[in-house]
Motif scaffolding. Structure first.
Motif, PDB file in Angstrom:
ATOM      1  N   SER A  41       0.838  -1.187   0.000  1.00  0.00           N
ATOM      2  CA  SER A  41       0.000   0.000   0.000  1.00  0.00           C
ATOM      3  C   SER A  41       0.872   1.236   0.000  1.00  0.00           C
ATOM      4  CB  SER A  41      -0.916   0.011   1.229  1.00  0.00           C
ATOM      5  OG  SER A  41      -1.824  -1.056   1.184  1.00  0.00           O
ATOM      6  N   THR A  58      -4.637   2.429  11.288  1.00  0.00           N
ATOM      7  CA  THR A  58      -4.395   0.983  11.254  1.00  0.00           C
ATOM      8  C   THR A  58      -5.628   0.237  10.772  1.00  0.00           C
ATOM      9  OG1 THR A  58      -2.819   1.168  13.063  1.00  0.00           O
ATOM     10  CG2 THR A  58      -3.737  -1.012  12.649  1.00  0.00           C
ATOM     11  N   TYR A  60      -8.115   1.383   8.793  1.00  0.00           N
ATOM     12  CA  TYR A  60      -8.290   1.597   7.350  1.00  0.00           C
ATOM     13  C   TYR A  60      -7.351   0.686   6.551  1.00  0.00           C
ATOM     14  CZ  TYR A  60     -10.708   5.988   8.616  1.00  0.00           C
ATOM     15  OH  TYR A  60     -11.555   6.936   9.132  1.00  0.00           O
ATOM     16  N   GLN A  61      -6.111   0.571   6.991  1.00  0.00           N
ATOM     17  CA  GLN A  61      -5.142  -0.257   6.271  1.00  0.00           C
ATOM     18  C   GLN A  61      -5.525  -1.731   6.324  1.00  0.00           C
ATOM     19  OE1 GLN A  61      -1.736   1.266   8.471  1.00  0.00           O
ATOM     20  NE2 GLN A  61      -0.997   2.382   6.679  1.00  0.00           N
ATOM     21  N   ARG A  62      -5.969  -2.200   7.483  1.00  0.00           N
ATOM     22  CA  ARG A  62      -6.376  -3.603   7.621  1.00  0.00           C
ATOM     23  C   ARG A  62      -7.573  -3.917   6.743  1.00  0.00           C
ATOM     24  NH1 ARG A  62      -7.911  -4.103  13.526  1.00  0.00           N
ATOM     25  NH2 ARG A  62      -9.248  -5.691  12.584  1.00  0.00           N
ATOM     26  N   ALA A  64      -8.742  -2.320   4.071  1.00  0.00           N
ATOM     27  CA  ALA A  64      -8.465  -2.202   2.634  1.00  0.00           C
ATOM     28  C   ALA A  64      -7.714  -3.414   2.114  1.00  0.00           C
ATOM     29  CB  ALA A  64      -7.668  -0.930   2.368  1.00  0.00           C
ATOM     30  N   SER A  71      -7.279   1.215  -2.073  1.00  0.00           N
ATOM     31  CA  SER A  71      -6.287   1.907  -1.253  1.00  0.00           C
ATOM     32  C   SER A  71      -6.894   2.254   0.100  1.00  0.00           C
ATOM     33  CB  SER A  71      -5.828   3.187  -1.952  1.00  0.00           C
ATOM     34  OG  SER A  71      -5.079   4.000  -1.072  1.00  0.00           O
ATOM     35  N   TRP A  72      -6.106   2.062   1.151  1.00  0.00           N
ATOM     36  CA  TRP A  72      -6.558   2.481   2.477  1.00  0.00           C
ATOM     37  C   TRP A  72      -6.873   3.971   2.491  1.00  0.00           C
ATOM     38  CZ3 TRP A  72      -4.190   6.514   4.753  1.00  0.00           C
ATOM     39  CH2 TRP A  72      -2.907   6.845   4.284  1.00  0.00           C
ATOM     40  N   LEU A  75     -10.503   4.720   1.802  1.00  0.00           N
ATOM     41  CA  LEU A  75     -11.309   4.482   3.001  1.00  0.00           C
ATOM     42  C   LEU A  75     -11.127   5.615   4.004  1.00  0.00           C
ATOM     43  CD1 LEU A  75     -10.999   0.701   3.973  1.00  0.00           C
ATOM     44  CD2 LEU A  75     -13.064   1.949   3.342  1.00  0.00           C
ATOM     45  N   ALA A  76      -9.882   6.004   4.224  1.00  0.00           N
ATOM     46  CA  ALA A  76      -9.596   7.064   5.178  1.00  0.00           C
ATOM     47  C   ALA A  76     -10.218   8.384   4.733  1.00  0.00           C
ATOM     48  CB  ALA A  76      -8.093   7.219   5.359  1.00  0.00           C
ATOM     49  N   TYR A 133     -14.906  -1.896   7.887  1.00  0.00           N
ATOM     50  CA  TYR A 133     -14.913  -3.113   7.071  1.00  0.00           C
ATOM     51  C   TYR A 133     -16.122  -3.151   6.142  1.00  0.00           C
ATOM     52  CZ  TYR A 133     -10.879  -5.683   8.846  1.00  0.00           C
ATOM     53  OH  TYR A 133      -9.604  -6.107   9.122  1.00  0.00           O
ATOM     54  N   ALA A 136     -15.392  -0.902   3.239  1.00  0.00           N
ATOM     55  CA  ALA A 136     -14.467  -1.534   2.289  1.00  0.00           C
ATOM     56  C   ALA A 136     -15.192  -2.548   1.419  1.00  0.00           C
ATOM     57  CB  ALA A 136     -13.323  -2.209   3.046  1.00  0.00           C
TER      58      ALA A 136
END
Length: 308
Positions: A41, A58, A60-62, A64, A71-72, A75-76, A133, A136
């Motif tokens: 990412s 964290t 958002y990254q999980r 995505a 991309s996270w 979402l962010a 989630y 996403a």
């Protein structure tokens, strides 16, 4: 010699891998993709690190990572636009949307399962884990998977073109500059995506000639952005700026296979360990894992404009 054959001479390695070897490479790539539990990412920018609470970043990254191509940062950006990452005092809209990602309860229910790690059971749109989630998943099924139509996916989240532009602008600020492709590289990837499903044609430069071979596709993708590349994989490698080994690849980078003097294949990298390529006779332009056994290296045509 016909013009089509003439163009293909010197670049026929795109098509002439022995079929058993090609099959082994494809199987190896698929296995490699299945073994990879996470995707690369874009790194958060300084602005993102200052603006997004650590726990939310964290999360958002999980979330995505469960949707290849999402991309996270998108979402962010939605979390930012909707409730400033949960900082809004009530988190209830006039339309009845609730929680940090502003879901109507009926919409949330469609994307709430399976319950994500750390989520509530039963899930609720008020819980940040459940909500992120679910967001996403909504984006993923509406075009974000494999990056096929991220703006369209955002539009399905909120039916407003202005909203889409706002989210993408925030997402852009959240990504570190070094991890973003140039506008030309992004345009080349978009061109390649539009060719998905086009038949492979040895020496082909596009549908007018019955399809593409590997270097015909990459040449056409960059020509559409105003960058002229040589015709063959070997020549394209030598004419473009090399990506130093160990640095992350960016969408739009060209990925090469074989060795200098016998570079038989090229694809266009699109992120998350995926490339678009015209693989071999009998196949069509498609997305697949770029990590073949004989991967040699990558170049960045947009770094210096290729050859003109």
């Amino acid at each position: 010699m016909s013009s089509l054959l003439n163009k293909a001479v010197g670049g026929i390695g795109c098509a002439l891998l022995a079929l058993p070897l090609m099959a082994a490479l494809i199987v190896g790539a698929l296995i490699s993709g299945l073994l990879s539990a996470s995707s690369v990412s874009a790194a958060p920018s300084k602005h993102a690190l200052a603006d997004i609470p650590t726990a939310m970043l964290t999360l958002y990254q999980r979330a995505a990572a469960d949707c290849r191509g999402l991309s996270w940062a998108v979402l962010a950006a939605i979390g930012k636009v909707e409730t400033d990452h949960g900082r809004h005092p009530t988190m209830i809209s006039s339309a009845g949307a609730v929680g940090p990602m502003q879901f109507l309860p009926s919409t949330f229910a469609a994307y709430a399962h399976p319950v994500p790690p750390g989520g509530k059971n039963p899930p609720t749109p008020w819980d940040p884990v459940d909500a992120v989630y679910a967001a996403a998943r909504l984006l993923c099924v509406n075009g974000a998977r494999d990056g096929k139509n991220v703006p369209g996916a955002i539009y399905q989240y909120n039916h407003s073109r202005a909203y889409v532009r706002q989210v993408l602008a925030v997402a852009d600020r959240y990504q570190a500059q070094a991890t973003r492709p140039t506008a030309r590289a992004a345009s080349a990837v978009a061109f390649a995506r539009r060719q998905l499903g086009t038949p492979y044609r040895w020496g082909g430069d596009g549908p007018a000639e019955g399809g593409f071979d590997c270097s015909g596709l990459t040449k056409a993708a960059y020509l559409a952005t105003g960058i002229t590349l040589p015709r063959t994989a070997e020549a394209q490698y030598h004419a473009t700026a090399k990506v130093p080994r160990g640095l992350p690849l960016l969408p739009g980078d060209l990925v090469f296979y074989g060795r200098p003097g016998n570079l038989h294949h090229v694809g266009i990298y699109i992120g998350h360990n995926q490339m678009i390529n015209a693989p071999h006779p009998g196949a069509r332009v498609r997305i697949e894992d770029y990590r073949w056994k004989d991967y040699w290296g990558a170049t960045r045509p947009a770094a210096r404009g290729g050859t003109r």
